[in-house]
Structure formats: C-alpha cells, structure tokens
Write an enzyme that holds these catalytic residues in place. Structure first.
Site, PDB file in Angstrom:
ATOM      1  N   ASP A  91       0.690   3.609   2.392  1.00 45.59           N
ATOM      2  CA  ASP A  91       0.510   4.204   3.706  1.00 45.59           C
ATOM      3  C   ASP A  91      -0.641   5.206   3.612  1.00 45.59           C
ATOM      4  O   ASP A  91      -1.637   4.909   2.959  1.00 45.59           O
ATOM      5  CB  ASP A  91       1.827   4.828   4.202  1.00 45.59           C
ATOM      6  CG  ASP A  91       1.883   4.924   5.721  1.00 45.59           C
ATOM      7  OD1 ASP A  91       1.657   3.889   6.380  1.00 45.59           O
ATOM      8  OD2 ASP A  91       2.148   6.013   6.253  1.00 45.59           O
ATOM      9  N   ASP A 100       0.852  -1.200   0.000  1.00 44.82           N
ATOM     10  CA  ASP A 100       0.000   0.000   0.000  1.00 44.82           C
ATOM     11  C   ASP A 100       0.880   1.240   0.000  1.00 44.82           C
ATOM     12  O   ASP A 100       2.099   1.158   0.093  1.00 44.82           O
ATOM     13  CB  ASP A 100      -0.896   0.002   1.254  1.00 44.82           C
ATOM     14  CG  ASP A 100      -0.070  -0.027   2.524  1.00 44.82           C
ATOM     15  OD1 ASP A 100       0.303   1.061   3.009  1.00 44.82           O
ATOM     16  OD2 ASP A 100       0.214  -1.125   3.045  1.00 44.82           O
TER      17      ASP A 100
END
Length: 290
Positions: free
Chosen positions: A212, A210
C-alpha cells in the site's frame, strides 16, 4: 451426506483455471443480472468445480461494477457448496510481504457504491457475519497453500475499500495503525456477505502484491509493480486451488459452523407479507426456505 462442488472466484490476474478436466464455459442467467463472465465448469480429482473470473476475462469490470449478487447467485444456481475467493491485496504488515498469501478471517467494509444484500423491502433478513469466513474451508486453503510451498499467513483482517483509486498516505496509516487492518483490497465486500446470505461456505485467500502506501521504503503503489507480482501470484493461486479437491473430498457433511444454515432464523418478514416477486428472485439463494 451431499456432494461437494467447489466454486472459485478469481481476482486480478486469475482469469482461467487450466487444471480442470471436461472444461466447459457456461452462461448463467440470474434474477440479479448477468454475472461477470461465463462460468468455467469441470472436474478435478473427481470433484466438480466452477470458476468465475471476478472482473471478467480481459478485466472489464472495476471493483465497483462487479455484479456481486449475480455472481453469487449464479454459483449457487450451479450447485456450488464451497466458495474460495482469490484476490490481490496490499499489505499493512511488514511480515506479509509481496508474493505472500493471507487466509483472511475478518473484514472491515468501507465500500459504499454496491448492492450488499439479496433481501430488502418485501422480505427482510438479517444474517450474522460476526465470523464472515468458514473456518473449515479456510483451514483447507491454508493446508493447500503450505503443501504448494507458498508462504501463507493464517488469519488476517481485510479492509475493503471502494476504489478504484489506491489509498492516500493518511488513509493507509489510519487503516494500519488505528484500525488494525492487515491487508487491503477492493472486492471481498459485499461478496462475503452475499455468500453468507446464500448459505455458501466462503473462504478468502488474499494475495499480497504491495505494501500500500504506508511503508517508508516502498513509496506509493505503482500499478506496474503490482502487475509484475500478480503474474507469480496467479501461478501460486492455481497450485493452491488444484490441491483443494483432495482436501475437501467429494462427499460433504453439513458445515460444522452453520454456514449452510445461515438463514434458519434470519427471515423476519411474516410469510403472508412477503413480496412474491422478490421471493421468486430468491429461488436459488434461499430456495430451501421459500
């Protein structure tokens, strides 16, 4: 020349290594407690290997409760010479996209609730972690990833946070913009420090799941999205690891970067003042010196 034994610490989503032959799950007791799980031993391309699921099968340990000292001691006790950490991470860089791998070479340690050393009162030691990963081992991981067709980035700074919550937006922006971190995770510290104290070569392969929370187009981190990426990353991780024995070989010369001699000048406590009880606990970690 001694023999190579590869140890793999599998992070979130990587709980087994089905490519090993002569597979046996073994229980290892250590003076530092029980490891995260039993350790899977076997061989691959004639090279002995050991696999330890960092969170335990079924993911029972949070990042803060992983028994890091027991894990590293257990691998050293089994004869492991080279440790490859495989772990999920968030990315602070647009070009380090979900599904990519990063061969980490630096860390910023923001953890605070973990035991970070094998040494202490009764035997004081200071090892250098200026360069916390082994360049030789990192290069092998990079080559294995490329051979497996994985999009991989050479070098990066891993921000180790305590967790288990993900970052606030303010933290994410600070780590990315002010501190210059490239990826963020919760498990490589104090693992890398302990591996250095145990004189083990250590390489970190961070698997991006991802962005973040800093990225304006991706919003907050959602665990459902992470789990979806984890599945694909786990398959890639196994493909990478399966190529390492051929790259590292069965024979092993001393580490050219001195990882396996990190304690040569690190112990400061005079021999006659060392605590016998602590020295007994250090039998695997620092056995050649104690």
């Amino acid at each position: 020349m001694s023999g190579t034994m590869i140890g793999v610490i599998g992070g979130s989503g990587v709980y087994d290594l089905d490519t090993l032959t002569d597979r046996t799950w073994v229980a290892v007791e250590t003076p530092w407690g029980t490891p995260s799980d039993q350790i899977l031993t076997g061989t691959l391309d004639g090279v002995p290997m050991a696999f330890l699921p960092r969170h335990g099968r079924g993911h029972v340990h949070s990042p803060s409760t992983v028994p890091y000292r027991a894990n590293i001691d257990a691998l050293k006790r089994l004869g492991v010479t080279d440790v490859i950490s495989v772990s999920a991470c968030g990315s602070f860089r647009e070009e380090m996209a979900p599904g990519d791998f990063v061969v980490v070479d630096q860390f910023i340690d923001r953890t605070f609730a973990r035991e970070k050393s094998f040494f202490g009162t009764g035997c004081v030691a200071h090892v250098s972690v200026a360069h916390p990963t082994c360049p030789r081992l990192g290069a092998a991981c990079l080559a294995a990833a490329r051979d497996a067709g994985i999009t991989v980035h050479e070098g990066g700074t891993y921000l180790a946070m305590e967790g288990p919550q993900f970052s606030t937006l303010a933290e994410s922006r600070m780590y990315r913009e002010s501190w210059g971190a490239d990826v963020i995770g919760m498990t490589n510290m104090p693992e890398a420090k302990l591996a250095r104290e145990a004189e083990l070569c250590y390489a970190s392969v961070a698997m991006v799941t991802d962005y973040d929370s800093w990225h304006p187009d991706h919003g907050a981190v959602e665990i459902t999205d992470i789990v979806r990426v984890l599945t694909g990353n786990a398959d890639k991780a196994r493909a990478l690891v399966s190529r390492l024995p051929a790259l590292l070989g069965a024979g092993r010369a001393p580490c050219p970067h001195g990882c396996d001699r990190a304690l040569d000048h690190a112990l400061l406590t005079a021999p006659d003042r060392r605590d016998p009880a602590l020295m007994a606990r250090l039998d695997a970690v620092a056995g050649r010196l104690v």
